[in-house]
Design a protein around this motif. Structure first.
Motif, PDB file in Angstrom:
ATOM      1  N   ASP A  33     -69.398 -56.595  29.560  1.00  0.00           N
ATOM      2  CA  ASP A  33     -70.133 -57.097  28.391  1.00  0.00           C
ATOM      3  C   ASP A  33     -70.520 -55.973  27.436  1.00  0.00           C
ATOM      4  O   ASP A  33     -70.508 -56.164  26.216  1.00  0.00           O
ATOM      5  N   ALA A  34     -70.854 -54.809  27.986  1.00  0.00           N
ATOM      6  CA  ALA A  34     -71.212 -53.684  27.112  1.00  0.00           C
ATOM      7  C   ALA A  34     -69.994 -53.286  26.286  1.00  0.00           C
ATOM      8  O   ALA A  34     -70.116 -52.973  25.099  1.00  0.00           O
ATOM      9  N   ILE A  35     -68.829 -53.330  26.881  1.00  0.00           N
ATOM     10  CA  ILE A  35     -67.605 -52.963  26.153  1.00  0.00           C
ATOM     11  C   ILE A  35     -67.302 -54.020  25.097  1.00  0.00           C
ATOM     12  O   ILE A  35     -66.963 -53.710  23.950  1.00  0.00           O
ATOM     13  N   ARG A  36     -67.427 -55.282  25.483  1.00  0.00           N
ATOM     14  CA  ARG A  36     -67.204 -56.360  24.514  1.00  0.00           C
ATOM     15  C   ARG A  36     -68.149 -56.172  23.328  1.00  0.00           C
ATOM     16  O   ARG A  36     -67.762 -56.274  22.173  1.00  0.00           O
ATOM     17  N   TYR A  37     -69.398 -55.921  23.644  1.00  0.00           N
ATOM     18  CA  TYR A  37     -70.382 -55.765  22.574  1.00  0.00           C
ATOM     19  C   TYR A  37     -70.004 -54.605  21.669  1.00  0.00           C
ATOM     20  O   TYR A  37     -69.978 -54.730  20.445  1.00  0.00           O
ATOM     21  N   HIS A  38     -69.680 -53.491  22.271  1.00  0.00           N
ATOM     22  CA  HIS A  38     -69.418 -52.296  21.475  1.00  0.00           C
ATOM     23  C   HIS A  38     -68.237 -52.498  20.530  1.00  0.00           C
ATOM     24  O   HIS A  38     -68.333 -52.184  19.338  1.00  0.00           O
ATOM     25  N   ILE A  39     -67.131 -53.031  21.042  1.00  0.00           N
ATOM     26  CA  ILE A  39     -65.976 -53.103  20.147  1.00  0.00           C
ATOM     27  C   ILE A  39     -66.217 -54.100  19.014  1.00  0.00           C
ATOM     28  O   ILE A  39     -65.778 -53.886  17.898  1.00  0.00           O
ATOM     29  N   MET A  40     -66.952 -55.160  19.283  1.00  0.00           N
ATOM     30  CA  MET A  40     -67.188 -56.123  18.197  1.00  0.00           C
ATOM     31  C   MET A  40     -68.224 -55.620  17.209  1.00  0.00           C
ATOM     32  O   MET A  40     -68.144 -55.886  16.027  1.00  0.00           O
ATOM     33  N   ARG A  41     -69.185 -54.886  17.726  1.00  0.00           N
ATOM     34  CA  ARG A  41     -70.251 -54.397  16.854  1.00  0.00           C
ATOM     35  C   ARG A  41     -69.743 -53.275  15.938  1.00  0.00           C
ATOM     36  O   ARG A  41     -70.213 -53.100  14.829  1.00  0.00           O
ATOM     37  N   HIS A 101     -54.307 -51.991  25.789  1.00  0.00           N
ATOM     38  CA  HIS A 101     -55.378 -51.018  25.612  1.00  0.00           C
ATOM     39  C   HIS A 101     -56.516 -51.633  24.807  1.00  0.00           C
ATOM     40  O   HIS A 101     -56.507 -52.819  24.502  1.00  0.00           O
ATOM     41  N   ILE A 102     -57.479 -50.803  24.461  1.00  0.00           N
ATOM     42  CA  ILE A 102     -58.695 -51.316  23.838  1.00  0.00           C
ATOM     43  C   ILE A 102     -58.390 -51.979  22.483  1.00  0.00           C
ATOM     44  O   ILE A 102     -59.105 -52.876  22.044  1.00  0.00           O
ATOM     45  N   GLY A 103     -57.307 -51.558  21.813  1.00  0.00           N
ATOM     46  CA  GLY A 103     -56.902 -52.186  20.550  1.00  0.00           C
ATOM     47  C   GLY A 103     -56.543 -53.650  20.768  1.00  0.00           C
ATOM     48  O   GLY A 103     -56.973 -54.529  20.017  1.00  0.00           O
ATOM     49  N   HIS A 104     -55.750 -53.923  21.798  1.00  0.00           N
ATOM     50  CA  HIS A 104     -55.416 -55.316  22.100  1.00  0.00           C
ATOM     51  C   HIS A 104     -56.694 -56.086  22.455  1.00  0.00           C
ATOM     52  O   HIS A 104     -56.844 -57.260  22.129  1.00  0.00           O
ATOM     53  N   CYS A 105     -57.587 -55.378  23.152  1.00  0.00           N
ATOM     54  CA  CYS A 105     -58.844 -56.028  23.553  1.00  0.00           C
ATOM     55  C   CYS A 105     -59.628 -56.478  22.342  1.00  0.00           C
ATOM     56  O   CYS A 105     -60.289 -57.503  22.388  1.00  0.00           O
ATOM     57  N   TYR A 106     -59.587 -55.678  21.271  1.00  0.00           N
ATOM     58  CA  TYR A 106     -60.425 -56.022  20.137  1.00  0.00           C
ATOM     59  C   TYR A 106     -60.123 -57.424  19.618  1.00  0.00           C
ATOM     60  O   TYR A 106     -61.000 -58.282  19.537  1.00  0.00           O
ATOM     61  N   THR A 107     -58.847 -57.655  19.291  1.00  0.00           N
ATOM     62  CA  THR A 107     -58.514 -58.961  18.719  1.00  0.00           C
ATOM     63  C   THR A 107     -58.825 -60.061  19.732  1.00  0.00           C
ATOM     64  O   THR A 107     -59.332 -61.131  19.378  1.00  0.00           O
ATOM     65  N   THR A 108     -58.515 -59.787  20.980  1.00  0.00           N
ATOM     66  CA  THR A 108     -58.648 -60.835  21.990  1.00  0.00           C
ATOM     67  C   THR A 108     -60.120 -61.140  22.271  1.00  0.00           C
ATOM     68  O   THR A 108     -60.507 -62.311  22.369  1.00  0.00           O
ATOM     69  N   VAL A 109     -60.936 -60.092  22.368  1.00  0.00           N
ATOM     70  CA  VAL A 109     -62.364 -60.312  22.613  1.00  0.00           C
ATOM     71  C   VAL A 109     -62.999 -61.005  21.404  1.00  0.00           C
ATOM     72  O   VAL A 109     -63.838 -61.909  21.555  1.00  0.00           O
ATOM     73  N   ALA A 110     -62.586 -60.604  20.203  1.00  0.00           N
ATOM     74  CA  ALA A 110     -63.141 -61.235  19.001  1.00  0.00           C
ATOM     75  C   ALA A 110     -62.784 -62.722  18.995  1.00  0.00           C
ATOM     76  O   ALA A 110     -63.654 -63.580  18.771  1.00  0.00           O
ATOM     77  N   CYS A 111     -61.521 -63.054  19.261  1.00  0.00           N
ATOM     78  CA  CYS A 111     -61.126 -64.470  19.274  1.00  0.00           C
ATOM     79  C   CYS A 111     -61.857 -65.213  20.389  1.00  0.00           C
ATOM     80  O   CYS A 111     -62.271 -66.359  20.221  1.00  0.00           O
ATOM     81  N   ASP A 112     -62.015 -64.545  21.526  1.00  0.00           N
ATOM     82  CA  ASP A 112     -62.698 -65.195  22.647  1.00  0.00           C
ATOM     83  C   ASP A 112     -64.137 -65.533  22.270  1.00  0.00           C
ATOM     84  O   ASP A 112     -64.636 -66.628  22.574  1.00  0.00           O
ATOM     85  N   SER A 113     -64.800 -64.602  21.596  1.00  0.00           N
ATOM     86  CA  SER A 113     -66.200 -64.845  21.235  1.00  0.00           C
ATOM     87  C   SER A 113     -66.297 -66.011  20.251  1.00  0.00           C
ATOM     88  O   SER A 113     -67.192 -66.859  20.374  1.00  0.00           O
ATOM     89  N   ILE A 114     -65.361 -66.059  19.306  1.00  0.00           N
ATOM     90  CA  ILE A 114     -65.385 -67.170  18.343  1.00  0.00           C
ATOM     91  C   ILE A 114     -65.083 -68.482  19.072  1.00  0.00           C
ATOM     92  O   ILE A 114     -65.752 -69.504  18.846  1.00  0.00           O
ATOM     93  N   ALA A 115     -64.091 -68.443  19.957  1.00  0.00           N
ATOM     94  CA  ALA A 115     -63.734 -69.667  20.697  1.00  0.00           C
ATOM     95  C   ALA A 115     -64.941 -70.167  21.494  1.00  0.00           C
ATOM     96  O   ALA A 115     -65.269 -71.357  21.490  1.00  0.00           O
ATOM     97  N   ARG A 116     -65.625 -69.247  22.169  1.00  0.00           N
ATOM     98  CA  ARG A 116     -66.797 -69.644  22.957  1.00  0.00           C
ATOM     99  C   ARG A 116     -67.910 -70.187  22.058  1.00  0.00           C
ATOM    100  O   ARG A 116     -68.611 -71.133  22.414  1.00  0.00           O
TER     101      ARG A 116
END
Ligand code: ME8
Length: 661
Positions: free
Chosen positions: A324-332, A20-35
């Motif tokens: 991308d909008a979802i990625r942005y929202h959860i990280m922001r 769910h979106i909770g798992h997405c948070y950590t994963t998207v955050a790590c992905d953004s840092i990795a990129r």
């Protein structure tokens, strides 16, 4: 920057339900840092995966009538599909059922045993089945429940292996208090006070009561119990104690382990203890974020939970608003350390204000003006003017500001910095009024400068945004006429990269504006449908498993309680109150001649469900009128996890009027 490496990990997730979106948070955050780190020239290893053993998985598989492996195989596919959908650029995916991990964990366990850190004993204690954690009496919460999930614990006793923790206490206390291992640092003292100061308990590291785990190589009655299996993933995935990979010396120690606060203790205390025992250097940082909670349509924050049906489905959100909008929202939204409420209103507002009106508008206005006034290609003439310096300084300073935030795993702040620059650029348009310049032939050189400065600002901003929103930024580059390979880290630190006669290409709207009212209605309808489906889908054990009771009320005395006169009563007849969807009117035999009570339970009970049943009433409640109908007391009902009510039925043989004390 050659040869610099960067190793970042997410937790390995339990495939015990869909992500769910909770798992997405950590994963998207790590992905953004990795990129971001790759963009900076680092050789990056980004690891994620699944934690596939344990009693919970064994139970769920049995309920479904499949083997645990078949069960996890299916869910792991959904995780992988989601990561590909969310554009997660992991370099390696570890499954704890992978052979190389299994044999490496057996070696690690034996090694710790041979070194005298693991010994055989007997475990007696409080066990939380959902968290698979043993707790001591003193660690339980104020209700005697699990301190992590606040669900009831059970007494457990069995032969087990233990990992000695005491030898590591001093080093771990230093690690937490004197280094910047833990982020945010303010959590260190809480860990030291709660776990180290009272004396570190030895950790139970094997179980005999279930079989779905890695067998202890020298005592196969036991399986390795959760944390030694799970935490080791961070090193086995690099090839530690196995031949599947050969990256340990290259990438260890890890630069960042990112987790949410629920598993901070294991990563802040147990993982360092294991590594010290194995003589392995400690990871550099543990970044701990809070929980994403869910704000329902009444504005109340609820824990995201399968049984509530409020787990936000990332596939559904991605379909509606774009990944991308979802990625942005959860990280922001999510700050390191703090919880954050996921609300559809906040998400839509954020997408509309930052992405549609802010960044999207900046790009579309700039490109449209270049197209309108110059047919898409800027002339080479330039004229410097007011506000150029202020804009350019802001843009030139941006890369370093974002670097600092990313290095400190403060992604919310990184995005805030970038959007300050977006606002600056939009303000520059208002200040320079290019639409006025466009009307005056003698101002063409000035207009070209203004548009060029804007295009350069967009180039730098979009380059720095690309690790966060990797799908959209290449579309921006296309529109502002710059090659993707020119949008690199080095160029993000300077201006003047675009050719003077740059050609723009009008393109699709990057982030369409969302109609808030329409969307909210549609989303609420989806959530209600999901809640009903989730309720129907869950097994009985899960329905109660996921339930978090309300906070306990404040203390009262026995005399206070004695004021309430609770009695058994029989429902003789019952009907709906006209003009009300919620109220039932019940005629009761209360052992004292009878009375009428009105109750707000019509959504959950039909009159015929209640007639002939004994219930409990508050018999001395002051009468009141509900929808014009007099109610002489109230009936007792419990809250249900889905927000409903469940009438309390006492032993049906009790006579009417029996007092409850
Ligand atoms: O704990 N908000 O796995 P898990 C924010 N297997 N983050 C959330 C979240 C929420 N609502 N829900 C989940 C485990 N997460 C173990 C870990 S690691 C060696 C073993 C994220 O599937 C968050 O990162 O319960 C949390 O730490 C992780 O999912 C837990 O996932």
């Amino acid at each position: 920057m050659d040869n610099k490496t960067f190793y970042i990990t997410t937790p390995i997730y339990y495939p015990s339900g869909n992500p769910h979106i909770g798992h997405c948070y950590t994963t998207v955050a790590c992905d953004s840092i990795a990129r971001y780190k790759r963009m900076q020239g680092y050789d990056v290893m980004f690891l994620t995966g699944t934690d596939e053993h344990g009693q919970k998985i064994e139970q769920k598989a049995a309920e479904k009538g499949v083997t645990p492996k078949e069960y996890v195989d299916e869910i792991v596919e959904v995780f992988k599909k989601l990561w590909s959908y969310m554009n997660i650029s992991y370099d390696r995916y570890i499954r704890t059922t992978d052979d190389y991990h299994v044999s490496a964990v057996q070696k690690i366990f034996k090694d710790l045993y041979d070194k005298g850190y693991i010994y055989k004993g007997e475990y007696k204690g409080k066990y939380c089945t959902p968290c698979e954690s043993f707790w001591t009496e003193s660690q339980l919460d104020e209700h005697g429940c699990c301190p992590e999930c606040h669900r009831p614990v059970v007494e457990a006793k069995e032969e087990a292996y233990f990992f000695k923790m005491a030898p590591f206490a001093e080093k771990i206390e230093k690690l937490l208090l004197e280094t910047d291992y833990l982020r945010p640092k303010y959590r260190a003292q809480e860990l030291v006070n709660n776990f180290i100061k009272p004396g570190l308990e030895d950790l139970c590291v094997s179980r005999t009561s279930f079989t779905w785990g890695i067998p202890v190589s020298f005592d196969d009655k036991h399986v390795v119990y959760v944390w030694i299996d799970a935490l080791s993933n961070y090193i086995t995935a690099l090839g530690y104690d196995n031949a599947a990979y050969d990256d340990f010396s290259k990438f260890w120690p890890a630069d960042v382990h990112m987790v949410a606060k629920d598993i901070m203790r294991f990563h802040a205390i147990i993982w360092p203890a294991m590594l010290i025992a194995l003589d392995i250097p400690l990871p550099k940082h543990l970044a701990v974020h809070g929980w994403i909670t869910f704000q329902n349509k009444n504005g109340e924050n609820q824990k995201m939970s399968k049984s509530l049906g409020n787990v936000v489905d990332p596939f559904m959100l991605g379909e509606r608003y774009g990944v991308d909008a979802i990625r942005y929202h959860i990280m922001r939204e999510m700050a390191l350390g703090a919880d954050s409420a996921f609300s559809n209103e906040i998400m839509i507002n954020r997408i509309n204000s930052d992405l549609a009106n802010g960044f999207g508008n900046l790009v579309s206005r700039t490109v449209a003006m270049a197209d309108k006034y110059f047919g898409g290609t800027l002339p080479a003439e330039r004229e410097v003017g007011d506000f150029d310096q202020s804009l350019n300084e802001c843009i030139l300073a941006l890369r370093e500001k974002v670097d600092v935030c990313v290095n400190e795993t403060r992604l919310k702040n990184a995005l805030e910095e970038i959007f300050i620059a977006v606002d600056r650029a939009n303000k520059y348009i208002d200040e320079t009024e290019p639409w006025k310049l466009g009307k005056d032939e003698s101002k063409k050189a000035r207009l070209a400068s203004v548009l060029y400065n804007l295009l350069e600002a967009i180039r730098v901003i979009s380059t720095l945004l690309s690790p966060f929103m990797p799908t959209t930024m290449p579309k921006v580059w296309e529109q502002i006429g710059v090659a993707a390979d020119a949008c690199n880290y080095e160029n993000a630190g300077k201006l003047g990269v675009l050719p003077l006669d740059v050609t723009v290409h009008k393109g699709e709207i990057l982030f369409p504006r969302i109609d808030m009212d329409k969307e909210i209605d549609e989303l609420n309808a989806i959530i209600e449908k999901n809640m009903a489906a989730a309720k129907a889908d869950l097994s009985e054990s899960e329905k109660t498993d996921e339930f978090t009771p309300d906070e306990l009320g404040s203390e009262i005395t026995i005399d206070d309680f004695g004021k309430a006169d609770l009695r058994v009563a029989l429902v003789k007849s019952c009907e709906k109150v006209k003009k009300s969807k919620k109220l039932l009117c019940l005629q009761l035999d209360d052992g004292f001649g009878g009375r009428q009570v009105v109750s707000g339970i019509a959504e959950w009970y039909k009159p015929e469900d209640l007639v002939g049943k004994k219930i409990i009433i508050v018999a001395n409640l002051k009468p009141a009128k509900l929808c014009g109908v007099e109610s002489q007391g109230m009936i007792l009902a419990a809250d249900t996890p889905d927000g409903g009510a469940s009438v309390v039925f006492p032993d049906q043989s009790l006579p009417c009027g029996s007092k409850i004390r």
